[in-house]
Design a protein around this motif. Structure first.
Motif: not given
Length: 88
Positions: A40-64
């Protein structure tokens, strides 16, 4: 300094490396463990950040800005760009 967020899995070696890099530079960050509901988190992260395909980890966000994973973080650090991104 901009806020830093890292989405991670508790069994991911690249997540550990990313957190060690940040810790080594004394960069504060918020950790979000996606292990309890990984799919569920991978799906949510992908949708929120516009990632196409498989969402890998870690995902690092700095600011926006989504930096991506450990390899991207390490490249930014080695080039000196990480410090600039954090301050701007």
């Amino acid at each position: 300094m901009k806020d830093v967020v890292i989405y991670y899995l508790d069994y991911c070696p690249y997540c550990v490396k990313a957190m060690k890099l940040l810790d080594g530079k004394n960069i504060p960050y918020k950790k979000i463990d996606i292990s309890p509901n990984e799919e569920e988190y991978r799906k949510h992260i992908g949708q929120y950040y516009g990632i196409q395909g498989n969402v890998t980890v870690p995902q690092i966000i700095i600011g926006n800005e989504r930096i991506g994973g450990f390899d991207n973080l390490e490249k930014l650090n080695n080039s000196g760009e990480l410090d600039k991104i954090l301050e701007n």
